[in-house]
Motif scaffolding. Structure first.
Motif, PDB file in Angstrom:
ATOM      1  N   PRO A 100     -70.407  -1.051-115.676  1.00  8.46           N
ATOM      2  CA  PRO A 100     -71.463  -1.194-114.664  1.00  8.46           C
ATOM      3  C   PRO A 100     -70.926  -0.955-113.249  1.00  8.46           C
ATOM      4  O   PRO A 100     -69.754  -1.206-112.963  1.00  8.46           O
ATOM      5  N   PHE A 101     -71.800  -0.466-112.383  1.00 13.03           N
ATOM      6  CA  PHE A 101     -71.386  -0.162-111.013  1.00 13.03           C
ATOM      7  C   PHE A 101     -70.934  -1.404-110.256  1.00 13.03           C
ATOM      8  O   PHE A 101     -70.116  -1.318-109.337  1.00 13.03           O
ATOM      9  N   ASP A 102     -71.464  -2.588-110.630  1.00  9.21           N
ATOM     10  CA  ASP A 102     -71.103  -3.809-109.905  1.00  9.21           C
ATOM     11  C   ASP A 102     -69.924  -4.552-110.531  1.00  9.21           C
ATOM     12  O   ASP A 102     -69.700  -5.724-110.245  1.00  9.21           O
ATOM     13  N   THR A 103     -69.164  -3.868-111.376  1.00  8.53           N
ATOM     14  CA  THR A 103     -67.951  -4.464-111.936  1.00  8.53           C
ATOM     15  C   THR A 103     -66.901  -4.639-110.839  1.00  8.53           C
ATOM     16  O   THR A 103     -66.642  -3.704-110.076  1.00  8.53           O
ATOM     17  N   PRO A 104     -66.285  -5.818-110.723  1.00  9.50           N
ATOM     18  CA  PRO A 104     -65.241  -5.997-109.705  1.00  9.50           C
ATOM     19  C   PRO A 104     -64.029  -5.131-110.012  1.00  9.50           C
ATOM     20  O   PRO A 104     -63.782  -4.768-111.169  1.00  9.50           O
ATOM     21  N   ILE A 105     -63.277  -4.799-108.972  1.00 10.16           N
ATOM     22  CA  ILE A 105     -62.070  -4.005-109.187  1.00 10.16           C
ATOM     23  C   ILE A 105     -60.896  -4.934-109.482  1.00 10.16           C
ATOM     24  O   ILE A 105     -60.912  -6.110-109.126  1.00 10.16           O
ATOM     25  N   SER A 106     -59.898  -4.389-110.142  1.00  9.39           N
ATOM     26  CA  SER A 106     -58.729  -5.185-110.554  1.00  9.39           C
ATOM     27  C   SER A 106     -57.748  -5.248-109.394  1.00  9.39           C
ATOM     28  O   SER A 106     -56.955  -4.337-109.180  1.00  9.39           O
ATOM     29  N   ILE A 107     -57.827  -6.326-108.651  1.00 18.71           N
ATOM     30  CA  ILE A 107     -56.959  -6.504-107.491  1.00 18.71           C
ATOM     31  C   ILE A 107     -56.703  -7.990-107.298  1.00 18.71           C
ATOM     32  O   ILE A 107     -57.572  -8.817-107.591  1.00 18.71           O
TER      33      ILE A 107
END
Length: 256
Positions: A100-107
């Motif tokens: 999904p576009f609103d998936t958080p990024i891995s950071i």
């Protein structure tokens, strides 16, 4: 069929197992994920009511004035229903899902993973967990790079529960906290907070919180009353990337 095998399978001993194999493990929001779910039968035949993939992350939730880390559901995908896996049988189920576009990024402390589950009645449901690396898309990278060019350094990035009035599809969002370490905003702001609400590859809503540094008695009173914070919403498009720096700089300057 041994009664002991039935009993053991019901508590997960000698039961079916599941293993998900992804074609790769690095994705941008909106990208397709391809892979295979491999199911291996145990010591007895077992009926599987449901096979599903869940996309998860952790987020910070506050209750009773305490912060807790809880598992958050980003999306659930049902792959197949009602199959039987025979004893010692192996089945492979190919799948294609979309991040999904609103998936958080891995950071930072933010992790994202795919959890595969088999729904087996009267038994311990087997599951498998596979971490993926979600990286910024073009618009996200443009914003992060621009904020860095304006002299801000990322201090923290966490997923946190949102107040009801600010929620979109999910009850949480990834919040990026920046501090000004150089440039014209150094010494003027306590922090800059940015939240992404992507709509597509080409368009994204931004929520900015500009926290001004207290100056003088009036500034300290405003800080104590939380009147030193300004919340701004704006939408950006991929066509805005060439002018994004001047656009954000002008906006932040207006409220700093």
């Amino acid at each position: 069929m041994s009664l002991f095998n039935k009993v053991f399978a019901s508590i997960g001993i000698g039961s079916a197992t599941v293993d998900t194999k992804l074609e790769k493990d690095v994705f941008v929001p909106g990208e397709e994920v391809r892979g295979i779910v491999q199911i291996k039968g145990g010591k007895i035949d077992q009926h599987i009511d449901d096979i599903y993939l869940n996309l998860h992350t952790n987020y910070i939730k506050e209750s009773d004035d305490k912060k807790h880390i809880v598992k958050g559901d980003i999306e659930r995908f049902r792959l197949i229903q009602a199959i039987t896996i025979g004893a010692n049988e192996t089945k492979e189920i190919p799948f294609v899902i979309r991040v999904p576009f609103d998936t958080p990024i891995s950071i930072g402390r933010t992790k994202v993973w795919v959890e595969t589950g088999l729904d087996i009645k009267n038994a311990v449901d087997p599951s498998d967990k596979d971490y993926i690396n979600v990286v910024p898309n073009q618009l996200m990278k443009g914003v992060l790079d621009t904020v860095a060019e304006l002299g801000f350094r990322l201090r923290e990035a966490d997923c946190e529960e949102l107040p009801y009035r600010k929620r979109r599809r999910l009850p949480f969002a990834q919040e990026f906290e920046f501090v000004a370490v150089s440039g014209s905003f150094r010494g003027k702001l306590d922090e800059l907070e940015v939240i992404f609400f992507p709509q597509s590859d080409e368009q994204m809503d931004l929520a900015l919180q500009i926290d001004r540094k207290a100056r003088g008695l009036g500034g300290f009173l405003a800080e104590a009353l939380e009147m030193d914070e300004t919340n701004i919403s704006l939408s950006i498009h991929s066509k805005d990337l060439p002018i994004l720096k001047s656009k954000l700089e002008s906006l932040i300057r207006q409220y700093s």
